[in-house]
Design a protein around this motif. Structure first.
Motif, PDB file in Angstrom:
ATOM      1  N   ASN B 238      32.685  41.409  40.575  1.00 45.71           N
ATOM      2  CA  ASN B 238      33.722  41.493  39.541  1.00 45.71           C
ATOM      3  C   ASN B 238      34.324  42.895  39.410  1.00 45.71           C
ATOM      4  O   ASN B 238      34.924  43.219  38.381  1.00 45.71           O
ATOM      5  CB  ASN B 238      33.211  41.006  38.173  1.00 45.71           C
ATOM      6  CG  ASN B 238      32.894  39.521  38.178  1.00 45.71           C
ATOM      7  OD1 ASN B 238      33.619  38.738  38.761  1.00 45.71           O
ATOM      8  ND2 ASN B 238      31.786  39.143  37.558  1.00 45.71           N
ATOM      9  N   MET B 243      45.486  49.474  42.793  1.00 45.27           N
ATOM     10  CA  MET B 243      46.238  49.915  43.970  1.00 45.27           C
ATOM     11  C   MET B 243      47.415  50.756  43.486  1.00 45.27           C
ATOM     12  O   MET B 243      48.439  50.221  43.030  1.00 45.27           O
ATOM     13  CB  MET B 243      46.726  48.708  44.766  1.00 45.27           C
ATOM     14  CG  MET B 243      45.598  47.889  45.362  1.00 45.27           C
ATOM     15  SD  MET B 243      44.737  48.748  46.713  1.00 45.27           S
ATOM     16  CE  MET B 243      45.849  48.327  48.060  1.00 45.27           C
ATOM     17  N   PRO B 258      42.199  47.042  55.932  1.00 48.47           N
ATOM     18  CA  PRO B 258      40.746  46.989  56.082  1.00 48.47           C
ATOM     19  C   PRO B 258      40.335  45.671  56.727  1.00 48.47           C
ATOM     20  O   PRO B 258      40.968  44.646  56.504  1.00 48.47           O
ATOM     21  CB  PRO B 258      40.250  47.054  54.640  1.00 48.47           C
ATOM     22  CG  PRO B 258      41.396  46.585  53.811  1.00 48.47           C
ATOM     23  CD  PRO B 258      42.640  46.960  54.542  1.00 48.47           C
ATOM     24  N   ASN B 259      39.266  45.715  57.544  1.00 49.95           N
ATOM     25  CA  ASN B 259      38.824  44.483  58.209  1.00 49.95           C
ATOM     26  C   ASN B 259      37.786  43.734  57.368  1.00 49.95           C
ATOM     27  O   ASN B 259      37.175  42.789  57.853  1.00 49.95           O
ATOM     28  CB  ASN B 259      38.286  44.780  59.614  1.00 49.95           C
ATOM     29  CG  ASN B 259      37.038  45.633  59.556  1.00 49.95           C
ATOM     30  OD1 ASN B 259      36.373  45.714  58.523  1.00 49.95           O
ATOM     31  ND2 ASN B 259      36.707  46.282  60.647  1.00 49.95           N
ATOM     32  N   LEU B 261      38.354  42.474  54.044  1.00 54.15           N
ATOM     33  CA  LEU B 261      38.954  41.888  52.835  1.00 54.15           C
ATOM     34  C   LEU B 261      38.113  40.734  52.306  1.00 54.15           C
ATOM     35  O   LEU B 261      38.240  40.350  51.140  1.00 54.15           O
ATOM     36  CB  LEU B 261      40.363  41.367  53.126  1.00 54.15           C
ATOM     37  CG  LEU B 261      41.500  42.370  53.114  1.00 54.15           C
ATOM     38  CD1 LEU B 261      42.828  41.639  53.231  1.00 54.15           C
ATOM     39  CD2 LEU B 261      41.483  43.224  51.845  1.00 54.15           C
ATOM     40  N   ILE B 264      36.553  40.836  48.953  1.00 53.18           N
ATOM     41  CA  ILE B 264      37.280  40.451  47.729  1.00 53.18           C
ATOM     42  C   ILE B 264      36.784  39.096  47.247  1.00 53.18           C
ATOM     43  O   ILE B 264      36.641  38.862  46.048  1.00 53.18           O
ATOM     44  CB  ILE B 264      38.806  40.437  47.979  1.00 53.18           C
ATOM     45  CG1 ILE B 264      39.280  41.862  48.259  1.00 53.18           C
ATOM     46  CG2 ILE B 264      39.549  39.830  46.787  1.00 53.18           C
ATOM     47  CD1 ILE B 264      40.761  41.962  48.545  1.00 53.18           C
ATOM     48  N   ILE B 265      36.510  38.211  48.206  1.00 50.36           N
ATOM     49  CA  ILE B 265      35.976  36.893  47.831  1.00 50.36           C
ATOM     50  C   ILE B 265      34.506  37.018  47.446  1.00 50.36           C
ATOM     51  O   ILE B 265      34.104  36.628  46.355  1.00 50.36           O
ATOM     52  CB  ILE B 265      36.133  35.888  48.991  1.00 50.36           C
ATOM     53  CG1 ILE B 265      37.593  35.801  49.416  1.00 50.36           C
ATOM     54  CG2 ILE B 265      35.593  34.516  48.565  1.00 50.36           C
ATOM     55  CD1 ILE B 265      37.837  34.897  50.601  1.00 50.36           C
ATOM     56  N   ARG B 266      33.707  37.577  48.378  1.00 47.50           N
ATOM     57  CA  ARG B 266      32.256  37.639  48.132  1.00 47.50           C
ATOM     58  C   ARG B 266      31.941  38.246  46.784  1.00 47.50           C
ATOM     59  O   ARG B 266      31.033  37.829  46.091  1.00 47.50           O
ATOM     60  CB  ARG B 266      31.587  38.517  49.198  1.00 47.50           C
ATOM     61  CG  ARG B 266      31.470  37.830  50.504  1.00 47.50           C
ATOM     62  CD  ARG B 266      30.468  38.544  51.428  1.00 47.50           C
ATOM     63  NE  ARG B 266      30.763  38.100  52.776  1.00 47.50           N
ATOM     64  CZ  ARG B 266      31.283  38.857  53.721  1.00 47.50           C
ATOM     65  NH1 ARG B 266      31.515  40.143  53.489  1.00 47.50           N
ATOM     66  NH2 ARG B 266      31.555  38.365  54.893  1.00 47.50           N
ATOM     67  N   ARG B 268      34.198  38.686  44.248  1.00 48.38           N
ATOM     68  CA  ARG B 268      35.139  38.282  43.186  1.00 48.38           C
ATOM     69  C   ARG B 268      35.879  39.515  42.657  1.00 48.38           C
ATOM     70  O   ARG B 268      35.977  39.744  41.439  1.00 48.38           O
ATOM     71  CB  ARG B 268      34.444  37.656  41.989  1.00 48.38           C
ATOM     72  CG  ARG B 268      33.608  36.459  42.283  1.00 48.38           C
ATOM     73  CD  ARG B 268      32.282  36.789  42.883  1.00 48.38           C
ATOM     74  NE  ARG B 268      31.275  35.808  42.455  1.00 48.38           N
ATOM     75  CZ  ARG B 268      30.099  35.700  43.001  1.00 48.38           C
ATOM     76  NH1 ARG B 268      29.742  36.469  44.028  1.00 48.38           N
ATOM     77  NH2 ARG B 268      29.253  34.826  42.530  1.00 48.38           N
ATOM     78  N   LEU B 269      36.405  40.316  43.582  1.00 48.47           N
ATOM     79  CA  LEU B 269      37.121  41.516  43.160  1.00 48.47           C
ATOM     80  C   LEU B 269      38.532  41.167  42.726  1.00 48.47           C
ATOM     81  O   LEU B 269      39.084  40.155  43.147  1.00 48.47           O
ATOM     82  CB  LEU B 269      37.185  42.515  44.314  1.00 48.47           C
ATOM     83  CG  LEU B 269      35.854  42.903  44.942  1.00 48.47           C
ATOM     84  CD1 LEU B 269      36.077  43.862  46.101  1.00 48.47           C
ATOM     85  CD2 LEU B 269      34.918  43.507  43.903  1.00 48.47           C
ATOM     86  N   THR B 270      39.087  42.014  41.893  1.00 44.12           N
ATOM     87  CA  THR B 270      40.506  41.942  41.563  1.00 44.12           C
ATOM     88  C   THR B 270      41.165  43.217  42.052  1.00 44.12           C
ATOM     89  O   THR B 270      40.716  44.312  41.734  1.00 44.12           O
ATOM     90  CB  THR B 270      40.721  41.815  40.044  1.00 44.12           C
ATOM     91  OG1 THR B 270      40.040  40.653  39.588  1.00 44.12           O
ATOM     92  CG2 THR B 270      42.196  41.675  39.721  1.00 44.12           C
ATOM     93  N   MET B 271      42.214  43.034  42.844  1.00 42.20           N
ATOM     94  CA  MET B 271      42.975  44.174  43.382  1.00 42.20           C
ATOM     95  C   MET B 271      44.384  44.035  42.833  1.00 42.20           C
ATOM     96  O   MET B 271      45.013  42.995  43.014  1.00 42.20           O
ATOM     97  CB  MET B 271      42.961  44.045  44.908  1.00 42.20           C
ATOM     98  CG  MET B 271      43.634  45.137  45.655  1.00 42.20           C
ATOM     99  SD  MET B 271      43.600  44.789  47.473  1.00 42.20           S
ATOM    100  CE  MET B 271      42.168  45.707  47.974  1.00 42.20           C
ATOM    101  N   GLN B 272      44.836  45.033  42.118  1.00 44.41           N
ATOM    102  CA  GLN B 272      46.135  44.886  41.453  1.00 44.41           C
ATOM    103  C   GLN B 272      47.005  46.110  41.684  1.00 44.41           C
ATOM    104  O   GLN B 272      46.551  47.243  41.577  1.00 44.41           O
ATOM    105  CB  GLN B 272      45.917  44.645  39.950  1.00 44.41           C
ATOM    106  CG  GLN B 272      47.200  44.279  39.221  1.00 44.41           C
ATOM    107  CD  GLN B 272      46.974  43.851  37.788  1.00 44.41           C
ATOM    108  OE1 GLN B 272      45.847  43.559  37.376  1.00 44.41           O
ATOM    109  NE2 GLN B 272      48.038  43.819  37.010  1.00 44.41           N
ATOM    110  N   GLY B 273      48.263  45.836  41.991  1.00 46.79           N
ATOM    111  CA  GLY B 273      49.225  46.914  42.244  1.00 46.79           C
ATOM    112  C   GLY B 273      49.747  47.509  40.955  1.00 46.79           C
ATOM    113  O   GLY B 273      49.975  46.790  39.980  1.00 46.79           O
TER     114      GLY B 273
END
Lengths: 333, 333
Positions: B238, B243, B258-259, B261, B264-266, B268-273
């Motif tokens: 989490n 970004m 990045p190889n 990504l 992000i699933i494993r 449960r990340l949130t990446m936000q611009g």
């Protein structure tokens, strides 16, 4: 004499795409049924891409499978003996005791199937984990609004077919990508608005620009690779990307990440990872909302069925070869 | 006779890293001051990485600069003539009319500086766009909690130095990455917990594992490339990735994505611009919260100052060569 359980075991952790030789069919004697336990005969096994992650010692959100014992997986079965008051002979139950024809487990490991006129295997697919995944991704993560455009990769898969239908039901325009003419036809039968056959499309970005000239609001990602890169270029400002799967990379053969992550900044995108088990407290809400839509014929369930326990490894490998439309299942004899 | 404006103009859209030859210093006669307009003499110019995006015809969130006219950029100046009732001679104003020593603009293009005992250039840096970017990213996007661990790349930059200090102020543990021993020292002087000199660190992932054994809750991304890949591997479940910038890629020389990504699933990340202009309605809240922390000496402003308008292109190129600690500014004579 004790009962025998026929079961599929993992012999070794595969490198790359698993092969049939990584698996074996074993017969194991079941122990006697103890107080508090239930004996179940399985009829349907669930075959899921996430299981690839457990066929490895690499750190993941689920622990690795143990070699030389039955693989775990979703299953639907019937109670054939019970020493627990909550379960009686003939009850239909789901469990994580799949990849075997027969098992004994504590009652707590079993869930009674909801009352429904629908076929029981529906609760492994469209009304099980894959359907729930689609629903959580669209509604809890992406907060899809009517009138928005959704793009879904692996649209003809177990999750994808439900993303397509639930997004349509929510009033969205839906574009899917898939890999064969048969699957394009299957998606059209589900009422999808546009389909991209990525195997015959030279210019994914150009095709997306043509099909979604005003951009994509929600990208439901099951694949990764070139489609993710093309999608990033065609998201709208404040678009949402649900990261559900990167099946291109599960066997180590995928390319690296997209070279246009800067679109996340330029377009203020949100990319969020989804593991459906985190949201399981909403499963009842999902069933309450989606089961009637099946019963009333608004939704269709796509299933690909392999026959017989010994076919489970082939069904699993088939997931990575695109052999399924909708949910991949094994039906036991 | 009309007044002259000395200004830096862009001669051509650079390929890759800009060079001094892409810019020229021109003198332009100002028109007469019309009713409703104000004449300003600039003292401080803001030099920002995002301007690279405008030095290109590629689609971005800001339109390209026009060749052969003054580059726009943040500036602080003093009113020297006014034909608008809201501004009087001597008023300190900020505007986007930088990269020139002198300009005439409608009153609506000017913002009066807040009353403060702080040096005026502070409102281009720590209390301007970069400080606001840090604050929005930590508080509005990542929703940082006390006790969490923050990683920030380009920690010694204008945004980074404020991320470090605002995160510390919020009770977080802060790890930064930067590229020289001087910058490491500057960050230590700000009270950072740990610094990685990425130029002398062979194994970024190993170093992160050592410095954040329990993982990173918030990654504030200004750079991209290898640090993003290492950070993805060390985020907590989490975790949130803000970004903000990918300066490694602004000049087209960066590596691909990045190889990993799939993290992000494993996880449960949130990446936000983050584009700070989207959040400008909160600028008053930011000033109200952060200005007193400067006035009371809880926060420090790092500034790198180039002297004279003709140095603006060198200052800009210096951003991509890591020549600044904190905010990059040009002071006019």
């Amino acid at each position: 004499m004790n009962q025998l359980s026929r079961q599929i075991q993992l012999l070794r952790y595969p490198n790359g795409l698993p092969s049939l030789a990584d698996f074996t069919l074993a017969e194991v004697a079941l122990p006697p049924l103890n107080e508090g336990e239930v004996e179940v005969s399985n009829q349907w096994l669930s075959v899921d891409p996430y299981m690839r992650g457990r066929m490895s010692l690499a750190k993941s959100y689920v622990p690795p499978f143990t070699l030389n014992s039955a693989l775990d997986g979703g299953a639907i079965g019937t109670v054939i003996a019970s020493r627990h008051p909550d379960f009686a002979i003939g009850d239909r139950v789901s469990s994580m005791q799949g990849w075997r024809d027969h098992f004994i487990a504590p009652a707590a490991a079993l869930t009674r199937l909801p009352q429904s006129s629908l076929p029981p295997q529906r609760f492994l697919g469209a009304l099980g984990m894959p359907g729930m995944t689609a629903w959580v991704g669209l509604h809890k993560i992406a907060k899809l609004q009517a009138g928005e455009t959704v793009l879904v990769s692996a649209a003809s898969g177990a999750v994808g077919t439900m993303v397509v239908q639930l997004a349509k039901l929510a009033g969205a325009r839906v574009i899917g990508s898939t890999g064969s003419a048969d699957k394009v036809a299957a998606l059209e039968a589900l009422g999808i608005d546009e389909v991209i056959n990525y195997k015959t499309t030279q210019d994914l970005a150009g095709e997306l620009a043509r099909l979604a000239p005003e951009g994509i609001h929600v990208y439901f990602e099951n694949v990764g690779g070139a489609m993710l890169e093309a999608a990033l270029d065609h998201m709208v400002i404040n678009g949402r990307i649900v990261m559900c799967g990167l099946i291109d990379q599960y066997n180590g053969a995928g390319q690296g990440g997209p070279n246009n992550l800067s679109q996340i900044i330029r377009k203020r995108l949100t990319m969020q990872g989804l593991i459906v088990f985190d949201h399981w407290q909403h499963y009842g809400d999902f069933l309450a909302e989606v089961t009637p839509a099946f019963e009333e014929g608004q939704l269709q369930a796509n299933e690909t069925v392999y026959q017989g326990l010994e076919q489970a490894p082939a069904a699993f490998i088939g997931l990575f070869e695109g052999r399924n439309t909708g949910k991949m299942l094994v039906k036991l004899d």
